[in-house]
Design a protein around this motif. Structure first.
Motif, mmCIF file in Angstrom:
data_model
loop_
_atom_site.group_PDB
_atom_site.id
_atom_site.type_symbol
_atom_site.label_atom_id
_atom_site.label_comp_id
_atom_site.label_asym_id
_atom_site.label_seq_id
_atom_site.Cartn_x
_atom_site.Cartn_y
_atom_site.Cartn_z
ATOM 1 N N GLY A 110 0.822 -1.208 0.000
ATOM 2 C CA GLY A 110 0.000 0.000 0.000
ATOM 3 C C GLY A 110 0.856 1.258 0.000
ATOM 4 N N PHE A 111 1.944 1.239 0.768
ATOM 5 C CA PHE A 111 2.860 2.385 0.785
ATOM 6 C C PHE A 111 3.442 2.653 -0.595
ATOM 7 C CE2 PHE A 111 4.033 1.767 5.551
ATOM 8 C CZ PHE A 111 2.970 2.572 5.921
ATOM 9 N N GLN A 112 3.733 1.580 -1.343
ATOM 10 C CA GLN A 112 4.288 1.738 -2.692
ATOM 11 C C GLN A 112 3.384 2.637 -3.549
ATOM 12 O OE1 GLN A 112 6.921 0.021 -4.443
ATOM 13 N NE2 GLN A 112 7.725 -1.107 -2.699
ATOM 14 N N VAL A 113 2.089 2.413 -3.427
ATOM 15 C CA VAL A 113 1.136 3.208 -4.209
ATOM 16 C C VAL A 113 0.946 4.577 -3.557
ATOM 17 C CG1 VAL A 113 -1.246 3.344 -5.046
ATOM 18 C CG2 VAL A 113 -0.062 1.131 -4.985
ATOM 19 N N ASN A 114 0.712 4.585 -2.242
ATOM 20 C CA ASN A 114 0.320 5.824 -1.577
ATOM 21 C C ASN A 114 1.447 6.848 -1.469
ATOM 22 O OD1 ASN A 114 -2.144 4.588 -1.331
ATOM 23 N ND2 ASN A 114 -1.874 4.001 0.810
ATOM 24 N N ALA A 115 2.680 6.384 -1.298
ATOM 25 C CA ALA A 115 3.796 7.340 -1.200
ATOM 26 C C ALA A 115 4.028 8.033 -2.540
ATOM 27 C CB ALA A 115 5.068 6.633 -0.747
ATOM 28 N N VAL A 116 3.680 7.336 -3.630
ATOM 29 C CA VAL A 116 3.831 7.949 -4.956
ATOM 30 C C VAL A 116 2.658 8.877 -5.252
ATOM 31 C CG1 VAL A 116 3.859 7.472 -7.450
ATOM 32 C CG2 VAL A 116 5.239 6.076 -5.900
ATOM 33 N N LEU A 117 1.436 8.446 -4.923
ATOM 34 C CA LEU A 117 0.250 9.178 -5.369
ATOM 35 C C LEU A 117 -0.355 10.119 -4.321
ATOM 36 C CD1 LEU A 117 -1.464 6.507 -7.605
ATOM 37 C CD2 LEU A 117 -0.386 8.619 -8.337
ATOM 38 N N THR A 118 -0.147 9.842 -3.050
ATOM 39 C CA THR A 118 -0.610 10.788 -2.017
ATOM 40 C C THR A 118 0.557 11.046 -1.053
ATOM 41 O OG1 THR A 118 -1.511 8.982 -0.622
ATOM 42 C CG2 THR A 118 -3.020 10.032 -2.157
ATOM 43 N N GLN B 120 1.772 13.622 0.404
ATOM 44 C CA GLN B 120 1.641 14.464 1.593
ATOM 45 C C GLN B 120 1.098 13.679 2.785
ATOM 46 O OE1 GLN B 120 -0.410 17.488 -0.406
ATOM 47 N NE2 GLN B 120 1.352 18.863 -0.529
ATOM 48 N N ALA B 121 0.248 12.703 2.518
ATOM 49 C CA ALA B 121 -0.287 11.876 3.603
ATOM 50 C C ALA B 121 0.695 10.765 3.965
ATOM 51 C CB ALA B 121 -1.636 11.285 3.190
ATOM 52 N N THR B 122 1.333 10.180 2.942
ATOM 53 C CA THR B 122 2.171 9.005 3.171
ATOM 54 C C THR B 122 3.651 9.383 3.167
ATOM 55 O OG1 THR B 122 0.441 7.816 1.962
ATOM 56 C CG2 THR B 122 2.410 6.572 2.520
ATOM 57 N N THR B 123 4.061 10.140 4.183
ATOM 58 C CA THR B 123 5.465 10.548 4.290
ATOM 59 C C THR B 123 6.305 9.372 4.789
ATOM 60 O OG1 THR B 123 5.128 11.230 6.572
ATOM 61 C CG2 THR B 123 4.796 12.901 4.868
ATOM 62 N N ALA B 124 7.624 9.508 4.642
ATOM 63 C CA ALA B 124 8.540 8.468 5.127
ATOM 64 C C ALA B 124 8.387 8.311 6.639
ATOM 65 C CB ALA B 124 9.975 8.832 4.754
ATOM 66 N N THR B 125 8.295 9.425 7.355
ATOM 67 C CA THR B 125 8.149 9.369 8.818
ATOM 68 C C THR B 125 6.914 8.573 9.210
ATOM 69 O OG1 THR B 125 9.097 11.588 8.868
ATOM 70 C CG2 THR B 125 8.058 10.800 10.898
ATOM 71 N N ARG B 126 5.797 8.868 8.536
ATOM 72 C CA ARG B 126 4.557 8.166 8.890
ATOM 73 C C ARG B 126 4.635 6.684 8.543
ATOM 74 N NH1 ARG B 126 -0.155 11.766 7.444
ATOM 75 N NH2 ARG B 126 0.769 13.056 9.063
ATOM 76 N N GLN B 127 5.249 6.369 7.407
ATOM 77 C CA GLN B 127 5.426 4.951 7.052
ATOM 78 C C GLN B 127 6.179 4.208 8.159
ATOM 79 O OE1 GLN B 127 6.959 4.046 3.027
ATOM 80 N NE2 GLN B 127 6.628 6.186 2.532
ATOM 81 N N LEU B 128 7.253 4.844 8.632
ATOM 82 C CA LEU B 128 8.083 4.199 9.671
ATOM 83 C C LEU B 128 7.293 4.026 10.964
ATOM 84 C CD1 LEU B 128 11.439 6.080 8.945
ATOM 85 C CD2 LEU B 128 10.994 3.632 8.617
ATOM 86 N N GLU B 129 6.481 5.026 11.308
ATOM 87 C CA GLU B 129 5.662 4.936 12.531
ATOM 88 C C GLU B 129 4.649 3.802 12.427
ATOM 89 O OE1 GLU B 129 5.683 9.741 13.598
ATOM 90 O OE2 GLU B 129 3.860 8.782 12.821
#
Lengths: 195, 195
Positions: free
Chosen positions: A166-174, A176-185
């Motif tokens: 899901g991150f693969q898609v969301n970090a590319v397309l959204t 602002q919501a799916t930042t690296a920091t939030r992914q790690l959290e």
């Protein structure tokens, strides 16, 4: 004696040189002529190596997977159990520009794989391998007493795999919501919940 | 008096009739001529409604989103708090053939959205709306005392959103691992962990 050409090496070199172009503009928007020019070939020069753009996309996907696995190996080898599982997930997550570029290629590949059995087989083989790596780390984490949850390993792997995909898609397309920091959290909370 | 044609309605009708064809074969592999034939038009007949395949893809994506939202409304209206959040997630998950077909169109759309600002804006707008719906359900679940975790709402929404997005890809491309049953179990564990 005729010159011996390593065609596989040549193919890898071509993919390496067109990789950034594919990531930047998308394979659909790029012509074979442009790809050839980027790789330093004359128009038509890619034909001996790649019959069409699908073959280039397959090679680009494999290039992304190889790059990921080159990072996975030390991430797993240098640690054990839960730490290895964490390291593995980090390498599969689009946390920096390189991995965001890889995610773009993976998205393009997924789209073609939905309708092309050869591509979907390549995708499934790679994902199976990564799921197996997750299982191995998880088994080790259980042996070390780091993971004690009653949830099954299959359940945990499927959860982590869904999140990472899901991150693969969301970090590319959204982004602002799916930042690296939030992914790690998000990953960290999941790993803590399995303790 | 000239006949009044509702072009928006006509566009929706066309998308509705070509929808299954897009899901089955992928838009990339289908010609405008085939799409026209499927919708009962002569060759070139789609031109007044859709300039190119990208416009059809955008309409197909919006059709998938409309279908999803038609299911979301009752799922949310008929329950509250955590139950509404569960219902919302279920509707976003590819649990049956209809939703698997929608997931295929969404994957195709994501691929184009990576490089097309108009498409990525449409994607972001829709995802923002669904994230907001999740936030609303979650706030209600907190008020009802159903969710008491210290994890922030943003964190929970991003986790659920990653899982649901990941399922969209994995249920299509690795269906043996990502079954409907397993998707439901993964979601349920997450929801329980927020209690």
């Amino acid at each position: 004696m005729p010159k011996i050409v390593d065609h596989n090496a040549r193919r890898r070199l071509i993919v390496k040189s067109v990789w950034a172009l594919i990531g930047r503009r998308g394979l659909a928007a790029v012509t074979m002529r442009e790809l050839a020019a980027e790789a330093g070939f004359a128009n038509g020069g890619l034909a001996p190596y790649f019959r069409d753009k699908d073959e280039i996309l397959l090679a680009a996907f494999q290039y992304a997977c190889d790059a990921t696995e080159c990072r996975l190996e030390p991430a797993i080898a240098e640690s054990r159990g839960l730490a290895a599982l964490r390291g593995l997930c980090h390498e599969l997550m689009p946390l920096d520009d390189t991995r965001l570029l890889e995610a773009r290629v993976v998205i393009a590949f997924c789209d073609r794989a939905v309708y092309d059995p050869r591509m979907s087989a390549a995708y499934e083989t790679t994902m199976d391998r990564w799921r197996t790596l997750m299982h191995n780390c998880l088994a080790q984490a259980r042996t070390l007493g780091e993971v004690t949850t009653e949830a099954s390993d299959v359940h945990i792997v499927e959860t982590l795999f869904a999140v990472v995909s899901g991150f693969q898609v969301n970090a590319v397309l959204t982004p602002q919501a799916t930042t690296a920091t939030r992914q790690l959290e998000v990953l960290e909370s999941l790993l803590v919940s399995y303790a």
